[in-house]
Design a protein around this motif. Structure first.
Motif, PDB file in Angstrom:
ATOM      1  N   VAL A   5      44.389  40.993  51.280  1.00  0.00           N
ATOM      2  CA  VAL A   5      44.741  40.429  52.890  1.00  0.00           C
ATOM      3  C   VAL A   5      45.045  41.689  53.661  1.00  0.00           C
ATOM      4  CG1 VAL A   5      45.980  38.445  52.143  1.00  0.00           C
ATOM      5  CG2 VAL A   5      47.272  40.585  52.337  1.00  0.00           C
ATOM      6  N   SER A   6      44.859  41.590  54.924  1.00  0.00           N
ATOM      7  CA  SER A   6      45.122  42.663  55.981  1.00  0.00           C
ATOM      8  C   SER A   6      46.029  41.914  57.086  1.00  0.00           C
ATOM      9  CB  SER A   6      44.159  43.357  56.375  1.00  0.00           C
ATOM     10  OG  SER A   6      43.204  42.148  57.052  1.00  0.00           O
ATOM     11  N   ALA A  46      55.008  29.993  46.126  1.00  0.00           N
ATOM     12  CA  ALA A  46      55.751  31.327  45.988  1.00  0.00           C
ATOM     13  C   ALA A  46      55.474  32.083  47.212  1.00  0.00           C
ATOM     14  CB  ALA A  46      55.345  32.160  44.882  1.00  0.00           C
ATOM     15  N   ILE A  47      56.190  33.331  47.261  1.00  0.00           N
ATOM     16  CA  ILE A  47      55.854  34.036  48.491  1.00  0.00           C
ATOM     17  C   ILE A  47      56.017  35.532  47.917  1.00  0.00           C
ATOM     18  CG2 ILE A  47      58.322  34.111  48.966  1.00  0.00           C
ATOM     19  CD1 ILE A  47      57.518  33.996  52.024  1.00  0.00           C
ATOM     20  N   LEU A  48      55.390  36.407  49.010  1.00  0.00           N
ATOM     21  CA  LEU A  48      55.471  37.953  48.775  1.00  0.00           C
ATOM     22  C   LEU A  48      55.735  38.685  49.964  1.00  0.00           C
ATOM     23  CD1 LEU A  48      55.933  40.517  46.514  1.00  0.00           C
ATOM     24  CD2 LEU A  48      53.437  40.501  46.624  1.00  0.00           C
ATOM     25  N   MET A  49      56.751  39.382  50.122  1.00  0.00           N
ATOM     26  CA  MET A  49      56.727  40.225  51.531  1.00  0.00           C
ATOM     27  C   MET A  49      55.844  41.368  51.313  1.00  0.00           C
ATOM     28  SD  MET A  49      60.297  41.955  53.157  1.00  0.00           S
ATOM     29  CE  MET A  49      61.280  40.507  53.061  1.00  0.00           C
ATOM     30  N   GLY A  50      55.084  41.660  52.265  1.00  0.00           N
ATOM     31  CA  GLY A  50      54.340  42.819  52.422  1.00  0.00           C
ATOM     32  C   GLY A  50      54.860  44.345  52.164  1.00  0.00           C
ATOM     33  N   VAL A  69      43.297  46.869  54.016  1.00  0.00           N
ATOM     34  CA  VAL A  69      43.254  45.586  53.172  1.00  0.00           C
ATOM     35  C   VAL A  69      44.173  46.003  51.972  1.00  0.00           C
ATOM     36  CG1 VAL A  69      41.747  44.136  51.436  1.00  0.00           C
ATOM     37  CG2 VAL A  69      40.915  45.032  53.938  1.00  0.00           C
ATOM     38  N   TYR A  70      44.916  45.287  51.579  1.00  0.00           N
ATOM     39  CA  TYR A  70      45.983  45.329  50.358  1.00  0.00           C
ATOM     40  C   TYR A  70      45.891  44.192  49.225  1.00  0.00           C
ATOM     41  CZ  TYR A  70      48.149  48.452  53.896  1.00  0.00           C
ATOM     42  OH  TYR A  70      48.435  49.563  54.444  1.00  0.00           O
ATOM     43  N   ARG A  71      46.250  44.525  48.014  1.00  0.00           N
ATOM     44  CA  ARG A  71      46.131  43.655  47.225  1.00  0.00           C
ATOM     45  C   ARG A  71      47.709  43.136  46.840  1.00  0.00           C
ATOM     46  NH1 ARG A  71      44.288  44.293  40.584  1.00  0.00           N
ATOM     47  NH2 ARG A  71      45.790  42.796  40.013  1.00  0.00           N
ATOM     48  N   PHE A  72      47.978  41.831  46.693  1.00  0.00           N
ATOM     49  CA  PHE A  72      48.938  41.154  46.631  1.00  0.00           C
ATOM     50  C   PHE A  72      48.847  40.388  45.379  1.00  0.00           C
ATOM     51  CE2 PHE A  72      49.780  42.212  50.752  1.00  0.00           C
ATOM     52  CZ  PHE A  72      51.038  42.106  51.278  1.00  0.00           C
ATOM     53  N   ASP A  73      49.831  40.665  44.322  1.00  0.00           N
ATOM     54  CA  ASP A  73      49.852  39.771  43.038  1.00  0.00           C
ATOM     55  C   ASP A  73      51.048  38.774  43.208  1.00  0.00           C
ATOM     56  OD1 ASP A  73      47.670  41.125  41.727  1.00  0.00           O
ATOM     57  OD2 ASP A  73      48.905  42.902  41.644  1.00  0.00           O
TER      58      ASP A  73
END
Length: 170
Positions: free
Chosen positions: A67-68, A97-101, A118-122
């Motif tokens: 995402v970006s 679920a959720i993850l804060m940047g 662009v970042y990878r979120f797991d």
């Protein structure tokens, strides 16, 4: 296509409502129908074709999301939904679920986002044992809020959970 992208606009003043999940007690918890969220344009939905045969899933599930954002911090939410093969096409929550940047690299680190990088979120969706019957469809819904289950991120890069909507208005 690795160059394709989708987008949505997130408004902290109008967060996506939590419908069910493993967070509340009584009638608010559990596998609630997600159809009341159908008209929201701030949710990306990825839906399979109807299943030819039952599909069982068991264990811990993770989502790898690339995402970006144009904000220095935001949340990314994920919901796994079972779309029923019935006249109502009920959309029942299985996992969310959720993850804060700023915590994408671990809860012990705070790394703000650079605009348009662009970042990878797991994102850890949790554990389940579930069977999707034949004819049902799987849906993965992505957004930036799930409230009140998770506090709303104002996307300012300020101190999470201390800033309020009043901060944006002042």
């Amino acid at each position: 296509d690795k160059t394709a992208s989708l987008s949505y606009t997130y408004d902290p003043g109008d967060p996506v409502k939590s419908l069910g999940g493993n967070w509340a007690i009584g009638q608010e918890s559990g596998a609630h129908d997600q159809r009341p969220l159908n008209e929201r344009e701030d949710i990306l939905r990825f839906v399979t074709e109807p299943l030819a045969e039952p599909v069982g899933i068991t264990g811990k599930f993770w989502l790898e999301l690339h995402v970006s954002s144009d904000a220095p911090d935001t949340m990314f939410t994920a919901k796994l939904v079972d779309i029923y093969n019935d006249s109502l096409e009920r959309k029942m929550l299985v996992l969310d679920a959720i993850l804060m940047g700023r915590h994408r690299n671990g809860l012990d680190q705070e790394d703000l986002l650079e605009p348009d990088s662009v970042y990878r979120f797991d994102i850890e969706l949790g554990n389940t044992a579930y069977v999707f019957p034949a004819g049902h469809r799987l849906c993965l819904a992505i957004s930036s809020s799930n409230s009140p289950r998770f506090l709303t991120n104002l996307n300012t890069g300020g101190r999470p959970y201390r800033d309020t909507l009043d901060t944006l208005v002042a």
